[in-house]
Design a protein around this motif. Structure first.
Motif, PDB file in Angstrom:
ATOM      1  N   ASP A  20       0.840  -1.206   0.000  1.00  0.00           N
ATOM      2  CA  ASP A  20       0.000   0.000   0.000  1.00  0.00           C
ATOM      3  C   ASP A  20       0.875   1.256   0.000  1.00  0.00           C
ATOM      4  O   ASP A  20       0.786   2.079   0.907  1.00  0.00           O
ATOM      5  CB  ASP A  20      -0.940   0.006   1.209  1.00  0.00           C
ATOM      6  CG  ASP A  20      -0.195  -0.140   2.534  1.00  0.00           C
ATOM      7  OD1 ASP A  20       1.033  -0.402   2.522  1.00  0.00           O
ATOM      8  OD2 ASP A  20      -0.825   0.038   3.597  1.00  0.00           O
ATOM      9  N   PRO A  21       1.744   1.408  -1.006  1.00  0.00           N
ATOM     10  CA  PRO A  21       2.636   2.569  -1.011  1.00  0.00           C
ATOM     11  C   PRO A  21       1.865   3.874  -1.147  1.00  0.00           C
ATOM     12  O   PRO A  21       0.833   3.939  -1.814  1.00  0.00           O
ATOM     13  CB  PRO A  21       3.528   2.324  -2.227  1.00  0.00           C
ATOM     14  CG  PRO A  21       2.708   1.454  -3.130  1.00  0.00           C
ATOM     15  CD  PRO A  21       1.913   0.574  -2.214  1.00  0.00           C
ATOM     16  N   GLY A  22       2.384   4.900  -0.488  1.00  0.00           N
ATOM     17  CA  GLY A  22       1.821   6.232  -0.586  1.00  0.00           C
ATOM     18  C   GLY A  22       2.824   7.177  -1.210  1.00  0.00           C
ATOM     19  O   GLY A  22       3.941   6.784  -1.577  1.00  0.00           O
ATOM     20  N   PRO A  23       2.472   8.440  -1.341  1.00  0.00           N
ATOM     21  CA  PRO A  23       3.376   9.397  -1.992  1.00  0.00           C
ATOM     22  C   PRO A  23       4.698   9.585  -1.255  1.00  0.00           C
ATOM     23  O   PRO A  23       5.685   9.998  -1.860  1.00  0.00           O
ATOM     24  CB  PRO A  23       2.557  10.691  -2.006  1.00  0.00           C
ATOM     25  CG  PRO A  23       1.507  10.504  -0.952  1.00  0.00           C
ATOM     26  CD  PRO A  23       1.202   9.053  -0.947  1.00  0.00           C
ATOM     27  N   ASP A  24       4.719   9.282   0.048  1.00  0.00           N
ATOM     28  CA  ASP A  24       5.954   9.474   0.817  1.00  0.00           C
ATOM     29  C   ASP A  24       6.816   8.220   0.899  1.00  0.00           C
ATOM     30  O   ASP A  24       7.884   8.235   1.520  1.00  0.00           O
ATOM     31  CB  ASP A  24       5.606   9.928   2.248  1.00  0.00           C
ATOM     32  CG  ASP A  24       4.913  11.283   2.272  1.00  0.00           C
ATOM     33  OD1 ASP A  24       5.181  12.095   1.364  1.00  0.00           O
ATOM     34  OD2 ASP A  24       4.103  11.516   3.184  1.00  0.00           O
ATOM     35  N   THR A  25       6.375   7.125   0.285  1.00  0.00           N
ATOM     36  CA  THR A  25       7.111   5.872   0.415  1.00  0.00           C
ATOM     37  C   THR A  25       8.560   5.961  -0.063  1.00  0.00           C
ATOM     38  O   THR A  25       9.468   5.463   0.620  1.00  0.00           O
ATOM     39  CB  THR A  25       6.373   4.740  -0.313  1.00  0.00           C
ATOM     40  OG1 THR A  25       5.074   4.576   0.272  1.00  0.00           O
ATOM     41  CG2 THR A  25       7.140   3.427  -0.203  1.00  0.00           C
ATOM     42  N   HIS A  81       5.373   1.756   9.290  1.00  0.00           N
ATOM     43  CA  HIS A  81       4.096   1.933   9.972  1.00  0.00           C
ATOM     44  C   HIS A  81       3.859   3.402  10.291  1.00  0.00           C
ATOM     45  O   HIS A  81       2.744   3.923  10.114  1.00  0.00           O
ATOM     46  CB  HIS A  81       4.080   1.101  11.255  1.00  0.00           C
ATOM     47  CG  HIS A  81       2.737   1.032  11.913  1.00  0.00           C
ATOM     48  ND1 HIS A  81       2.280   2.000  12.803  1.00  0.00           N
ATOM     49  CD2 HIS A  81       1.728   0.112  11.814  1.00  0.00           C
ATOM     50  CE1 HIS A  81       1.076   1.678  13.219  1.00  0.00           C
ATOM     51  NE2 HIS A  81       0.710   0.538  12.638  1.00  0.00           N
ATOM     52  N   ALA A 125       4.835   5.851   8.673  1.00  0.00           N
ATOM     53  CA  ALA A 125       4.548   6.576   7.433  1.00  0.00           C
ATOM     54  C   ALA A 125       3.167   6.241   6.881  1.00  0.00           C
ATOM     55  O   ALA A 125       2.780   6.772   5.832  1.00  0.00           O
ATOM     56  CB  ALA A 125       5.605   6.246   6.390  1.00  0.00           C
ATOM     57  N   GLY A 126       2.431   5.369   7.563  1.00  0.00           N
ATOM     58  CA  GLY A 126       1.065   5.079   7.169  1.00  0.00           C
ATOM     59  C   GLY A 126       0.852   3.742   6.493  1.00  0.00           C
ATOM     60  O   GLY A 126      -0.291   3.382   6.184  1.00  0.00           O
ATOM     61  N   SER A 127       1.912   2.954   6.258  1.00  0.00           N
ATOM     62  CA  SER A 127       1.741   1.661   5.611  1.00  0.00           C
ATOM     63  C   SER A 127       1.222   0.631   6.609  1.00  0.00           C
ATOM     64  O   SER A 127       1.660   0.575   7.757  1.00  0.00           O
ATOM     65  CB  SER A 127       3.072   1.182   5.025  1.00  0.00           C
ATOM     66  OG  SER A 127       2.913  -0.092   4.436  1.00  0.00           O
ATOM     67  N   ARG A 128       0.312  -0.200   6.148  1.00  0.00           N
ATOM     68  CA  ARG A 128      -0.250  -1.270   6.977  1.00  0.00           C
ATOM     69  C   ARG A 128      -0.141  -2.639   6.312  1.00  0.00           C
ATOM     70  O   ARG A 128      -0.589  -3.636   6.874  1.00  0.00           O
ATOM     71  CB  ARG A 128      -1.728  -0.971   7.291  1.00  0.00           C
ATOM     72  CG  ARG A 128      -1.962   0.333   8.048  1.00  0.00           C
ATOM     73  CD  ARG A 128      -1.339   0.273   9.443  1.00  0.00           C
ATOM     74  NE  ARG A 128      -1.571   1.493  10.205  1.00  0.00           N
ATOM     75  CZ  ARG A 128      -0.746   2.537  10.239  1.00  0.00           C
ATOM     76  NH1 ARG A 128       0.379   2.503   9.522  1.00  0.00           N
ATOM     77  NH2 ARG A 128      -1.009   3.600  10.941  1.00  0.00           N
TER      78      ARG A 128
END
Length: 257
Positions: free
Chosen positions: A11-16, A105, A107-110
């Protein structure tokens, strides 16, 4: 650290990408403090008596305390002085994997999997984790499945009989590999350290020790290829797959008897 780290994020986000760079920096910081291969690391200098514990990075004391705890939990089969030299790698490698997982975690990854030298910490899931066969290059001893698992393996395939029994000082030869699996809450640092200690116990004592610890399952491969495991391990095995991915059913009766 003399090993390879790999990270998979579902579940990568823009900050990954930035988090990956931060994780790389953090792993390098840990290596600078704890590497036994670097003469200028805090651990090497502490071992030589050039630094006192109070003069080291604060994390050294934290690791020192964790190693003492694991030694007590394993009846002295874990040590941060294998062969007499200060070397807390049995804790630090898994802890480094945990640090990477913590940063993902935060950084928001689950949904991610972090592997360092074969020690695996997952979040979310389910994930499928292959356990390399210690006696058959390119083959698997088992495939595990589940969510939020920590999986660690110690064995002789890569480095020969390098794990010492702290009570005798002699290399342990009763196992080809030992894998421990724990669920959410334990973490790969403790799982990895427990695996090293349990390997040093030998097969019978290791499986008995793992059976007594809630939430811990074990898979042992003996030097003759025989597989033994704790009673709860089958719940981590996927329902289907090649037959040689799974322990020999005849061994179940041996272990359970």
């Amino acid at each position: 650290m003399g090993t390879v780290f790999s990270i998979v994020v579902r579940d990568p986000g823009p900050d990954t990408p930035a988090v990956f760079r931060d994780i790389t920096d953090r792993l390098q910081q840990i290596d600078a403090v704890f590497s036994t291969y670097r003469t200028d690391s805090d651990i090497s200098r502490l071992d030589r008596g050039e630094l006192g514990l109070d003069n080291c990075a604060p994390e050294v004391r934290q690791v020192h305390t964790a190693c003492r705890e694991v030694a007590e939990e394993t009846d002295g089969y874990f040590t941060d002085r294998p062969g007499g030299r200060l070397d807390p790698s049995g804790w630090v490698k898994g802890w480094a994997v945990e640090e990477a997982a913590r940063m993902l975690h935060a950084a928001g990854s689950r949904q991610f999997c972090v592997s360092g030298g074969g020690d695996v910490q997952t979040a979310g899931g389910p994930w499928r984790i292959g356990i390399a066969h210690p006696l058959r290059q390119g083959r698997l001893a088992a495939v595990l499945g589940g969510s939020g698992l920590a999986v660690a393996t110690s064995g002789t395939a890569e480095r020969g009989p390098h794990i010492l029994d702290p009570h005798t000082g002699r290399p342990v030869t009763g196992l080809a590999s030992l894998t421990l699996i724990t669920g959410p809450g334990t973490g790969i640092a403790r799982t990895d350290a427990w695996t090293t200690a349990a390997f040093a116990m030998g097969p019978d004592r290791a499986l008995a020790w793992a059976s007594r610890r809630p939430g811990v399952e074990a898979l042992a491969v003996l030097p003759d290829g025989t597989k033994r495991w704790t009673d709860g391990l089958p719940r981590h095995l996927p329902p289907s797959g090649p037959a040689d991915w799974y322990p020999n059913p005849r061994t179940v009766a041996t272990l359970q008897s």
